[in-house]
Design a protein around this motif. Structure first.
Motif, mmCIF file in Angstrom:
data_model
loop_
_atom_site.group_PDB
_atom_site.id
_atom_site.type_symbol
_atom_site.label_atom_id
_atom_site.label_comp_id
_atom_site.label_asym_id
_atom_site.label_seq_id
_atom_site.Cartn_x
_atom_site.Cartn_y
_atom_site.Cartn_z
ATOM 1 N N LYS A 198 -29.808 9.312 8.168
ATOM 2 C CA LYS A 198 -28.553 8.577 8.081
ATOM 3 C C LYS A 198 -28.124 8.467 6.619
ATOM 4 O O LYS A 198 -28.930 8.615 5.709
ATOM 5 N N PHE A 199 -26.843 8.189 6.416
ATOM 6 C CA PHE A 199 -26.306 8.162 5.056
ATOM 7 C C PHE A 199 -25.498 6.889 4.825
ATOM 8 O O PHE A 199 -25.103 6.186 5.766
ATOM 9 N N ALA A 200 -25.248 6.622 3.548
ATOM 10 C CA ALA A 200 -24.304 5.580 3.149
ATOM 11 C C ALA A 200 -23.457 6.132 2.022
ATOM 12 O O ALA A 200 -23.919 6.953 1.219
ATOM 13 N N PHE A 201 -22.223 5.704 1.983
ATOM 14 C CA PHE A 201 -21.289 6.151 0.948
ATOM 15 C C PHE A 201 -20.724 4.928 0.251
ATOM 16 O O PHE A 201 -20.255 3.990 0.905
ATOM 17 N N LEU A 202 -20.768 4.929 -1.080
ATOM 18 C CA LEU A 202 -20.330 3.781 -1.861
ATOM 19 C C LEU A 202 -18.887 3.939 -2.315
ATOM 20 O O LEU A 202 -18.501 4.993 -2.832
ATOM 21 N N VAL A 203 -18.112 2.892 -2.125
ATOM 22 C CA VAL A 203 -16.739 2.851 -2.617
ATOM 23 C C VAL A 203 -16.570 1.545 -3.400
ATOM 24 O O VAL A 203 -17.491 0.748 -3.512
ATOM 25 N N HIS A 204 -15.392 1.325 -3.922
ATOM 26 C CA HIS A 204 -15.085 0.069 -4.612
ATOM 27 C C HIS A 204 -13.590 -0.188 -4.485
ATOM 28 O O HIS A 204 -12.820 0.736 -4.178
ATOM 29 N N PRO A 205 -13.132 -1.426 -4.704
ATOM 30 C CA PRO A 205 -11.695 -1.686 -4.689
ATOM 31 C C PRO A 205 -10.995 -0.830 -5.737
ATOM 32 O O PRO A 205 -11.532 -0.602 -6.822
ATOM 33 N N ARG A 206 -9.792 -0.374 -5.405
ATOM 34 C CA ARG A 206 -9.040 0.437 -6.355
ATOM 35 C C ARG A 206 -8.087 -0.456 -7.132
ATOM 36 O O ARG A 206 -8.387 -1.616 -7.389
ATOM 37 N N SER A 207 -6.951 0.070 -7.569
ATOM 38 C CA SER A 207 -6.053 -0.691 -8.441
ATOM 39 C C SER A 207 -5.546 -1.966 -7.770
ATOM 40 O O SER A 207 -5.448 -3.016 -8.402
ATOM 41 N N ASP A 208 -5.196 -1.882 -6.492
ATOM 42 C CA ASP A 208 -4.754 -3.064 -5.759
ATOM 43 C C ASP A 208 -5.979 -3.673 -5.079
ATOM 44 O O ASP A 208 -6.285 -3.398 -3.915
ATOM 45 N N VAL A 209 -6.692 -4.516 -5.827
ATOM 46 C CA VAL A 209 -7.968 -5.049 -5.353
ATOM 47 C C VAL A 209 -7.786 -5.860 -4.077
ATOM 48 O O VAL A 209 -8.557 -5.724 -3.117
ATOM 49 N N ALA A 210 -6.763 -6.717 -4.051
ATOM 50 C CA ALA A 210 -6.560 -7.582 -2.885
ATOM 51 C C ALA A 210 -6.334 -6.752 -1.625
ATOM 52 O O ALA A 210 -6.901 -7.038 -0.566
ATOM 53 N N ALA A 211 -5.506 -5.712 -1.726
ATOM 54 C CA ALA A 211 -5.220 -4.883 -0.550
ATOM 55 C C ALA A 211 -6.478 -4.192 -0.051
ATOM 56 O O ALA A 211 -6.728 -4.123 1.158
ATOM 57 N N ASP A 212 -7.294 -3.683 -0.974
ATOM 58 C CA ASP A 212 -8.504 -2.978 -0.558
ATOM 59 C C ASP A 212 -9.548 -3.928 0.017
ATOM 60 O O ASP A 212 -10.243 -3.586 0.981
ATOM 61 N N MET A 213 -9.668 -5.119 -0.559
ATOM 62 C CA MET A 213 -10.607 -6.081 0.004
ATOM 63 C C MET A 213 -10.126 -6.574 1.361
ATOM 64 O O MET A 213 -10.927 -6.927 2.228
ATOM 65 N N GLY A 214 -8.814 -6.575 1.567
ATOM 66 C CA GLY A 214 -8.275 -6.930 2.862
ATOM 67 C C GLY A 214 -8.633 -5.932 3.947
ATOM 68 O O GLY A 214 -8.583 -6.255 5.140
ATOM 69 N N ARG A 215 -9.007 -4.714 3.552
ATOM 70 C CA ARG A 215 -9.461 -3.723 4.538
ATOM 71 C C ARG A 215 -10.832 -4.107 5.087
ATOM 72 O O ARG A 215 -11.182 -3.749 6.218
ATOM 73 N N VAL A 216 -11.627 -4.811 4.279
ATOM 74 C CA VAL A 216 -12.939 -5.279 4.731
ATOM 75 C C VAL A 216 -12.771 -6.431 5.712
ATOM 76 O O VAL A 216 -13.383 -6.454 6.796
ATOM 77 N N TRP A 217 -11.927 -7.404 5.330
ATOM 78 C CA TRP A 217 -11.653 -8.576 6.169
ATOM 79 C C TRP A 217 -10.286 -9.089 5.759
ATOM 80 O O TRP A 217 -10.047 -9.380 4.576
ATOM 81 N N ARG A 218 -9.359 -9.127 6.698
ATOM 82 C CA ARG A 218 -7.952 -9.369 6.376
ATOM 83 C C ARG A 218 -7.715 -10.598 5.504
ATOM 84 O O ARG A 218 -6.908 -10.541 4.560
ATOM 85 N N PRO A 219 -8.358 -11.753 5.741
ATOM 86 C CA PRO A 219 -8.103 -12.918 4.878
ATOM 87 C C PRO A 219 -8.404 -12.662 3.398
ATOM 88 O O PRO A 219 -7.822 -13.321 2.529
ATOM 89 N N LEU A 220 -9.309 -11.724 3.103
ATOM 90 C CA LEU A 220 -9.623 -11.442 1.694
ATOM 91 C C LEU A 220 -8.419 -10.868 0.958
ATOM 92 O O LEU A 220 -8.323 -10.967 -0.270
#
Length: 365
Positions: free
Chosen positions: A10-32
Motif C-alpha cells: 500500500k502507498f501514501a501520497f503527501l500533499v499540503h495546502p496550496r496558495s488558498d489555504v482555507a479552500a484546500d483545508m476545506g477539502r479535508v473538512w468543510r468547516p475548516l
C-alpha cells in the motif's frame, strides 16, 4: 475485467495546502474552509496540528473494498515549506510519513513542495522497509508527452524551459536531448554551474541551446514549460509573445491567473495531469474525477508494480522510462496524458500547425 490481485504494498501520497489555504483545508473538512487564511498561517506555525487524511485511493480491478493508498495533508503552507527553518519543515513531513506507516503504507510519494523542501527526499531519515519517491520521473515523462502535443501546434520551434535545472526540469531536458521536439531550446534557472553543465550536456545533438537566469528570456519562445518551485517566479503577460503556448507543471502554479483574461491569444495548459479511469479517489484533491497529478500516479505505479527501490534525488531518465513501461502494464487503469485543463477549467489541445481553419480547436471549453 477479471479482478487482479495487487502485486505491491500500500502507498501514501503527501500533499499540503496550496496558495488558498482555507479552500484546500476545506477539502479535508468543510468547516475548516471558514477559517481565515491569516489564522491558518499562524495556527499551522505555532500549533501542533497533526497530518490529516484527505482521501483514500482504490483500484477498480481488484474487487476489494480496502484502500490501496491514502492521501495525507502535511500541515504547512507553501511559504512555510520553503522558508521556515529546516528542522520545523522536516518535522512536519516526517510526522506525515509516521501517519503513513501507521496506516500500513510501505511506499510514500512526496507531493508538490514536500519534495524540494526535503531536497528531493534526501534529508528524510532512513526507514527500513519504506520506499520513498518524489514522483518526478513520471512527471517528466508525462510533461514530454504534453510538450509534443503543444509543439505540434506551435507557430515556431523555440521551446523555453523555466526551472530547467530542477529534478523534473533536468530529466525533461535529457529526455528531449534524446528525442528533440524543436530546433531552438532556452534553459532558464537561477544560474550557476549546474545550468551551464546541463546545457553543455545536450549541445551538439542538433538543438541550439541558450541559457538565462531571467524570465525575460522566454519572450521569444513559441512554447514555454514552467517547472520552478520558487514563490517569486511568476510567469505573466509581459513575458509571453503573441500566441504562445504554455505548459505549467507547478503546484502551487507559477503562471499568473490574470493571463486567462489579459491574454486570450495565449493558451496555458495545466501540466502533469494523467487520466486514471480505473482508479477511484474518495476525496477532493482539487481535480475533476478520473484525473490525478503525475507525481501521485508514480507513487501508485511503484506500489502496484512492487518496486521497492526509492526514487529520491534528481529524477533519472532510467526511472522515467521504467515508469513509462509500468504505465503501459497498468494501462487498463489509465495513466495516460489527460485531456487538458487550463487554470482548472476544461480545455482542448490546439490543432496541429497548418490545420485548416475549420479544424482549429477552441482553446477553452
Amino acid at each position: 475485467m477479471t479482478p487482479q490481485p495487487p502485486t505491491g504494498g500500500k502507498f501514501a501520497f503527501l500533499v499540503h495546502p496550496r496558495s488558498d489555504v482555507a479552500a484546500d483545508m476545506g477539502r479535508v473538512w468543510r468547516p475548516l474552509g471558514r477559517i481565515p487564511a491569516r489564522a491558518w498561517e499562524s495556527g499551522l506555525r505555532h500549533l501542533p496540528v497533526p497530518p490529516l487524511r484527505l482521501a483514500t485511493v482504490h483500484r477498480r480491478d481488484t474487487g476489494t473494498h480496502e484502500p490501496d493508498g491514502w492521501i495525507i495533508v502535511v500541515p504547512a503552507t507553501p511559504r512555510q515549506l520553503l522558508t521556515e527553518k529546516r528542522p520545523w519543515v522536516l518535522g512536519r513531513v516526517e510526522s506525515a510519513i509516521d501517519r503513513a506507516e501507521a496506516l500500513g503504507a510501505s511506499i510514500v510519494g512526496l507531493g508538490a513542495l514536500t519534495a524540494p523542501a526535503t531536497r528531493a527526499g534526501r534529508m528524510l531519515r532512513e526507514r527500513p522497509g519504506m520506499t520513498v519517491t518524489t514522483g518526478n520521473a513520471f512527471t517528466a515523462h508525462l510533461t514530454v508527452e504534453g510538450l509534443r502535443r503543444l509543439s505540434a501546434a506551435a507557430s515556431g520551434s523555440h521551446l523555453a524551459i523555466v526551472g530547467a535545472t530542477g529534478s523534473v526540469g533536468s530529466c525533461v531536458v535529457r529526455l528531449l536531448a534524446d528525442e528533440p521536439i524543436g530546433s531552438d531550446l532556452t534553459l532558464v534557472s537561477r544560474g550557476g554551474q549546474r545550468l551551464e553543465d546541463l546545457a553543455a550536456e545536450v549541445r551538439g545533438r542538433g538543438v541550439a541551446v541558450r541559457t538565462s537566469t531571467s524570465m525575460d528570456a522566454v519572450r521569444d519562445a513559441d512554447v514555454v514549460l514552467v517547472l520552478t518551485s520558487a514563490t517569486d517566479a511568476l510567469l505573466g503577460s509581459q513575458h509571453l509573445k503573441h500566441g504562445a503556448l504554455v505548459l505549467d507543471d507547478t503546484q502551487p502554479r507559477n503562471t499568473d491567473p490574470r493571463l486567462r483574461e489579459e491574454r486570450p491569444d495565449v493558451l496555458v495548459i495545466d501540466g502533469g495531469v494523467a487520466a486514471i479511469p480505473g482508479i477511484h479517489i474518495r476525496g477532493d484533491i482539487g481535480l475533476p474525477r478520473g484525473l490525478a497529478y503525475a507525481c501521485l500516479c508514480e507513487t501508485m505505479l511503484m506500489s502496484f508494480d512492487g518496486q521497492a527501490a526509492s526514487a529520491t534525488g534528481e529524477a533519472s531518465i532510467g526511472h522515467a522510462r521504467r515508469m513509462r513501461d509500468a504505465a503501459r502494464r497498468f494501462a487498463h487503469l489509465g495513466f495516460t496524458l489527460a485531456d487538458p485543463l487550463s487554470f482548472g477549467h476544461r480545455a482542448t489541445w490546439p490543432a496541429p500547425a497548418g490545420a485548416s481553419a475549420a479544424a482549429v480547436a477552441v482553446h477553452r471549453a
